[in-house]
Design a protein around this motif. Structure first.
Motif, PDB file in Angstrom:
ATOM      1  N   HIS A   1       0.830  -1.204   0.000  1.00 14.28           N
ATOM      2  CA  HIS A   1       0.000   0.000   0.000  1.00 14.28           C
ATOM      3  C   HIS A   1       0.868   1.259   0.000  1.00 14.28           C
ATOM      4  CE1 HIS A   1      -3.985  -1.843   0.438  1.00 14.28           C
ATOM      5  NE2 HIS A   1      -3.326  -2.810   1.060  1.00 14.28           N
ATOM      6  N   LEU A   2       2.017   1.203   0.654  1.00 18.70           N
ATOM      7  CA  LEU A   2       2.931   2.343   0.637  1.00 18.70           C
ATOM      8  C   LEU A   2       3.442   2.604  -0.775  1.00 18.70           C
ATOM      9  CD1 LEU A   2       4.607   4.549   1.951  1.00 18.70           C
ATOM     10  CD2 LEU A   2       6.280   2.797   2.638  1.00 18.70           C
ATOM     11  N   SER A   3       3.732   1.549  -1.520  1.00 20.63           N
ATOM     12  CA  SER A   3       4.162   1.709  -2.910  1.00 20.63           C
ATOM     13  C   SER A   3       3.117   2.456  -3.720  1.00 20.63           C
ATOM     14  CB  SER A   3       4.444   0.336  -3.533  1.00 20.63           C
ATOM     15  OG  SER A   3       4.692   0.451  -4.917  1.00 20.63           O
ATOM     16  N   ALA A   4       1.854   2.062  -3.569  1.00 19.81           N
ATOM     17  CA  ALA A   4       0.778   2.761  -4.278  1.00 19.81           C
ATOM     18  C   ALA A   4       0.691   4.213  -3.847  1.00 19.81           C
ATOM     19  CB  ALA A   4      -0.551   2.049  -4.029  1.00 19.81           C
ATOM     20  N   ALA A   5       0.875   4.471  -2.556  1.00 19.92           N
ATOM     21  CA  ALA A   5       0.826   5.848  -2.051  1.00 19.92           C
ATOM     22  C   ALA A   5       1.948   6.698  -2.618  1.00 19.92           C
ATOM     23  CB  ALA A   5       0.894   5.838  -0.526  1.00 19.92           C
ATOM     24  N   LEU A   6       3.064   6.061  -2.947  1.00 22.24           N
ATOM     25  CA  LEU A   6       4.197   6.772  -3.541  1.00 22.24           C
ATOM     26  C   LEU A   6       4.039   6.934  -5.049  1.00 22.24           C
ATOM     27  CD1 LEU A   6       6.968   5.008  -1.457  1.00 22.24           C
ATOM     28  CD2 LEU A   6       6.514   7.478  -1.453  1.00 22.24           C
ATOM     29  N   GLU A   7       2.858   6.565  -5.549  1.00 20.12           N
ATOM     30  CA  GLU A   7       2.502   6.723  -6.960  1.00 20.12           C
ATOM     31  C   GLU A   7       3.388   5.888  -7.883  1.00 20.12           C
ATOM     32  OE1 GLU A   7      -0.168   8.095  -7.013  1.00 20.12           O
ATOM     33  OE2 GLU A   7      -0.253   9.617  -5.456  1.00 20.12           O
ATOM     34  N   ARG A   8       3.717   4.677  -7.417  1.00 14.06           N
ATOM     35  CA  ARG A   8       4.425   3.739  -8.273  1.00 14.06           C
ATOM     36  C   ARG A   8       3.456   2.676  -8.772  1.00 14.06           C
ATOM     37  NH1 ARG A   8       6.693   6.065 -10.599  1.00 14.06           N
ATOM     38  NH2 ARG A   8       7.832   4.312 -11.534  1.00 14.06           N
ATOM     39  N   PRO A   9       3.589   2.212 -10.024  1.00 15.90           N
ATOM     40  CA  PRO A   9       2.734   1.129 -10.510  1.00 15.90           C
ATOM     41  C   PRO A   9       2.842  -0.076  -9.574  1.00 15.90           C
ATOM     42  CG  PRO A   9       3.988   2.106 -12.315  1.00 15.90           C
ATOM     43  CD  PRO A   9       4.548   2.680 -11.048  1.00 15.90           C
ATOM     44  N   THR A  10       1.714  -0.547  -9.078  1.00 23.13           N
ATOM     45  CA  THR A  10       1.732  -1.553  -8.013  1.00 23.13           C
ATOM     46  C   THR A  10       0.675  -2.612  -8.250  1.00 23.13           C
ATOM     47  OG1 THR A  10       2.433   0.172  -6.433  1.00 23.13           O
ATOM     48  CG2 THR A  10       1.607  -1.898  -5.514  1.00 23.13           C
ATOM     49  N   ILE A  11       1.071  -3.878  -8.094  1.00 21.86           N
ATOM     50  CA  ILE A  11       0.136  -4.993  -8.186  1.00 21.86           C
ATOM     51  C   ILE A  11       0.068  -5.647  -6.816  1.00 21.86           C
ATOM     52  CG2 ILE A  11      -0.281  -7.281  -9.155  1.00 21.86           C
ATOM     53  CD1 ILE A  11       1.608  -4.670 -11.155  1.00 21.86           C
ATOM     54  N   GLY A  12      -1.129  -5.717  -6.253  1.00 22.99           N
ATOM     55  CA  GLY A  12      -1.335  -6.332  -4.956  1.00 22.99           C
ATOM     56  C   GLY A  12      -1.967  -7.701  -5.101  1.00 22.99           C
ATOM     57  N   ILE A  13      -1.415  -8.677  -4.390  1.00 22.22           N
ATOM     58  CA  ILE A  13      -1.898 -10.055  -4.442  1.00 22.22           C
ATOM     59  C   ILE A  13      -2.650 -10.343  -3.145  1.00 22.22           C
ATOM     60  CG2 ILE A  13      -1.203 -12.476  -4.541  1.00 22.22           C
ATOM     61  CD1 ILE A  13       1.299 -11.500  -6.115  1.00 22.22           C
ATOM     62  N   TYR A  14      -3.958 -10.525  -3.253  1.00 20.71           N
ATOM     63  CA  TYR A  14      -4.814 -10.785  -2.100  1.00 20.71           C
ATOM     64  C   TYR A  14      -5.199 -12.259  -2.074  1.00 20.71           C
ATOM     65  CZ  TYR A  14      -5.451  -5.694  -1.754  1.00 20.71           C
ATOM     66  OH  TYR A  14      -5.244  -4.340  -1.630  1.00 20.71           O
ATOM     67  N   LYS A  15      -5.153 -12.847  -0.885  1.00 22.92           N
ATOM     68  CA  LYS A  15      -5.471 -14.264  -0.761  1.00 22.92           C
ATOM     69  C   LYS A  15      -6.264 -14.545   0.514  1.00 22.92           C
ATOM     70  CE  LYS A  15      -3.172 -18.768  -0.339  1.00 22.92           C
ATOM     71  NZ  LYS A  15      -1.859 -19.447  -0.260  1.00 22.92           N
ATOM     72  N   ALA A  16      -5.845 -13.936   1.627  1.00 25.78           N
ATOM     73  CA  ALA A  16      -6.519 -14.156   2.907  1.00 25.78           C
ATOM     74  C   ALA A  16      -7.284 -12.915   3.360  1.00 25.78           C
ATOM     75  CB  ALA A  16      -5.504 -14.557   3.967  1.00 25.78           C
ATOM     76  N   SER A  17      -7.393 -11.947   2.494  1.00 26.93           N
ATOM     77  CA  SER A  17      -8.109 -10.705   2.808  1.00 26.93           C
ATOM     78  C   SER A  17      -8.813 -10.234   1.558  1.00 26.93           C
ATOM     79  CB  SER A  17      -7.134  -9.640   3.317  1.00 26.93           C
ATOM     80  OG  SER A  17      -6.081  -9.446   2.380  1.00 26.93           O
ATOM     81  N   THR A  18      -9.702  -9.279   1.718  1.00 25.55           N
ATOM     82  CA  THR A  18     -10.468  -8.791   0.575  1.00 25.55           C
ATOM     83  C   THR A  18     -10.023  -7.394   0.165  1.00 25.55           C
ATOM     84  OG1 THR A  18     -12.665  -8.158  -0.215  1.00 25.55           O
ATOM     85  CG2 THR A  18     -12.284  -7.981   2.145  1.00 25.55           C
ATOM     86  N   PRO A  19      -9.862  -7.149  -1.139  1.00 28.36           N
ATOM     87  CA  PRO A  19      -9.525  -5.798  -1.592  1.00 28.36           C
ATOM     88  C   PRO A  19     -10.707  -4.844  -1.570  1.00 28.36           C
ATOM     89  CG  PRO A  19      -9.723  -7.250  -3.474  1.00 28.36           C
ATOM     90  CD  PRO A  19      -9.864  -8.117  -2.251  1.00 28.36           C
ATOM     91  N   VAL A  20     -11.884  -5.344  -1.234  1.00 31.63           N
ATOM     92  CA  VAL A  20     -13.050  -4.456  -1.195  1.00 31.63           C
ATOM     93  C   VAL A  20     -12.844  -3.360  -0.158  1.00 31.63           C
ATOM     94  CG1 VAL A  20     -15.516  -4.336  -0.671  1.00 31.63           C
ATOM     95  CG2 VAL A  20     -14.621  -6.240  -2.025  1.00 31.63           C
ATOM     96  N   ARG A  21     -12.308  -3.717   1.006  1.00 31.19           N
ATOM     97  CA  ARG A  21     -12.116  -2.749   2.078  1.00 31.19           C
ATOM     98  C   ARG A  21     -10.756  -2.075   2.025  1.00 31.19           C
ATOM     99  NH1 ARG A  21     -11.940  -3.120   7.061  1.00 31.19           N
ATOM    100  NH2 ARG A  21     -12.661  -0.982   7.188  1.00 31.19           N
ATOM    101  N   THR A  22      -9.773  -2.759   1.478  1.00 32.92           N
ATOM    102  CA  THR A  22      -8.436  -2.155   1.438  1.00 32.92           C
ATOM    103  C   THR A  22      -7.822  -2.283   0.047  1.00 32.92           C
ATOM    104  OG1 THR A  22      -7.474  -4.227   2.262  1.00 32.92           O
ATOM    105  CG2 THR A  22      -7.973  -2.506   3.897  1.00 32.92           C
ATOM    106  N   PRO A  23      -8.452  -1.694  -0.967  1.00 28.93           N
ATOM    107  CA  PRO A  23      -7.868  -1.751  -2.302  1.00 28.93           C
ATOM    108  C   PRO A  23      -6.658  -0.830  -2.403  1.00 28.93           C
ATOM    109  CG  PRO A  23      -9.747  -0.281  -2.310  1.00 28.93           C
ATOM    110  CD  PRO A  23      -9.694  -0.887  -0.933  1.00 28.93           C
ATOM    111  N   LEU A  24      -5.796  -1.126  -3.348  1.00 29.87           N
ATOM    112  CA  LEU A  24      -4.719  -0.196  -3.667  1.00 29.87           C
ATOM    113  C   LEU A  24      -5.331   1.018  -4.360  1.00 29.87           C
ATOM    114  CD1 LEU A  24      -2.079  -2.702  -5.090  1.00 29.87           C
ATOM    115  CD2 LEU A  24      -2.150  -1.722  -2.788  1.00 29.87           C
ATOM    116  N   VAL A  25      -4.916   2.206  -3.922  1.00 28.60           N
ATOM    117  CA  VAL A  25      -5.453   3.446  -4.485  1.00 28.60           C
ATOM    118  C   VAL A  25      -4.278   4.351  -4.839  1.00 28.60           C
ATOM    119  CG1 VAL A  25      -6.911   5.458  -4.087  1.00 28.60           C
ATOM    120  CG2 VAL A  25      -7.552   3.250  -3.098  1.00 28.60           C
ATOM    121  N   SER A  26      -4.232   4.810  -6.066  1.00 27.72           N
ATOM    122  CA  SER A  26      -3.097   5.613  -6.515  1.00 27.72           C
ATOM    123  C   SER A  26      -3.423   6.299  -7.824  1.00 27.72           C
ATOM    124  CB  SER A  26      -1.872   4.711  -6.703  1.00 27.72           C
ATOM    125  OG  SER A  26      -0.751   5.422  -7.166  1.00 27.72           O
TER     126      SER A  26
END
Length: 318
Positions: free
Chosen positions: A263-288
């Motif tokens: 999430h810090l990478s996304a906040a730094l405005e870098r292209p970021t791919i997040g891999i979710y497996k045990a959590s949902t991106p609905v509540r904590t999606p990458l935003v940038s």
């Protein structure tokens, strides 16, 4: 006279990153704001990154709870109370509404704001706020934080989130590397080795080196095993958060598990791919403002091909 504000948000890494846009909103709406922030000592660097934060006040819940009644812990809590009560705040905003934060909020001098009974994860905490706000729980974390701040200070926020991290992003040059975060706080978040290798093969075929992040010795060992036999690949030594932020800001692309550093990478405005497996991106999606992809779902990990497709899009847009 400045408007003196105390923010209580102590942890964790990802949640603190999600908090930064709300700080930007407050600063934009209240130009004379003097913002102090109470945070867990291990994350004290994060508020300091934001230019609108005046003072950082640290707590040590994680350390204190091991020896809560020791002389040192009691003395440190007494010092915390004295430090917080030095200032008469115009508004005290508890952004977590947890029992571990509300006792800090109650120490402060000023009108205490927080989530109401239906909005707080620990509803009992809401009973101790002077002013309570309804913020629907289903919304993404960044939206919840921005909305709570806007209700407390009576403004309407607009625009895309501004994390306030331009000083870090602008201080480095992007390098031909892919930053990789293959570790997480729980083993059920880990992604298969074969999937990582497939992604590594493609990334390196595009001329990018691999830099892997690791914290504990176990994470370092796992990361070293992932890149065994590869050239132009390294596991970075353990660093402070500010050093890690600068490394992330250099990356052409970042690929990581659902972790605070991703999430810090996304906040730094870098292209970021997040891999979710045990959590949902609905509540904590990458935003940038940069390209981001939040892949997978609780109990359903993304395939290597899904991640590869996102990496290709990120590189095409960079």
């Amino acid at each position: 006279m400045s408007t003196k504000i105390l923010i209580v948000r102590t942890s964790s890494l990802g949640d603190l990153v999600h908090m930064l846009p709300a700080i930007s909103d407050i600063a934009a709406q209240i130009p004379d704001a003097q913002i102090d922030w109470v945070v867990e000592e291990s994350f004290a660097q994060i508020p300091l990154w934001h230019p609108a934060v005046n003072n950082v006040i640290t707590v040590a819940h994680r350390r204190w709870r091991k020896n809560w009644w020791s002389a040192q812990s009691r003395a440190e809590r007494a010092a915390l109370k004295k430090r917080i009560q030095e200032t008469q705040y115009d508004l005290v905003l508890d952004m977590q509404a947890l029992l571990k934060t509300v006792w800090i909020t109650r120490m402060a001098r000023g009108v205490k704001h927080g989530l109401d009974w239906k909005s707080a994860r620990e509803p009992l905490a809401s009973l101790l706020f002077d002013v309570k706000h309804r913020v629907e729980f289903w919304q993404p974390a960044i939206t919840r934080q921005r909305l709570l701040a806007s209700l407390a200070f009576n403004y309407q926020y607009t625009g895309s989130p501004d994390y306030g991290l331009q000083a870090i992003s602008n201080s480095v040059q992007v390098e031909p590397v892919a930053m990789i975060m293959p570790s997480a706080s729980r083993d059920d978040k880990l992604w298969p080795v074969a999937s990582w290798h497939k992604v590594f093969d493609y990334v390196q075929s595009q001329g990018l080196g691999l830099r892997l992040l690791a914290g504990s010795p176990a994470e370092t060992q796992r990361a070293e095993q992932l890149i065994a036999g590869r050239t132009n690949a390294e596991v970075l030594p353990r660093m402070g958060l500010t050093e890690v932020a600068h490394e992330l800001a250099k990356a052409t692309v970042m690929i990581g598990l659902d972790s605070g550093l991703t999430h810090l990478s996304a906040a730094l405005e870098r292209p970021t791919i997040g891999i979710y497996k045990a959590s949902t991106p609905v509540r904590t999606p990458l935003v940038s403002s940069a390209y981001v992809a939040s892949l997978g779902e609780r109990g359903i990990e993304p395939t290597a091909d899904m991640v590869l497709s996102a990496v290709q899009q990120a590189l095409n847009q960079s």
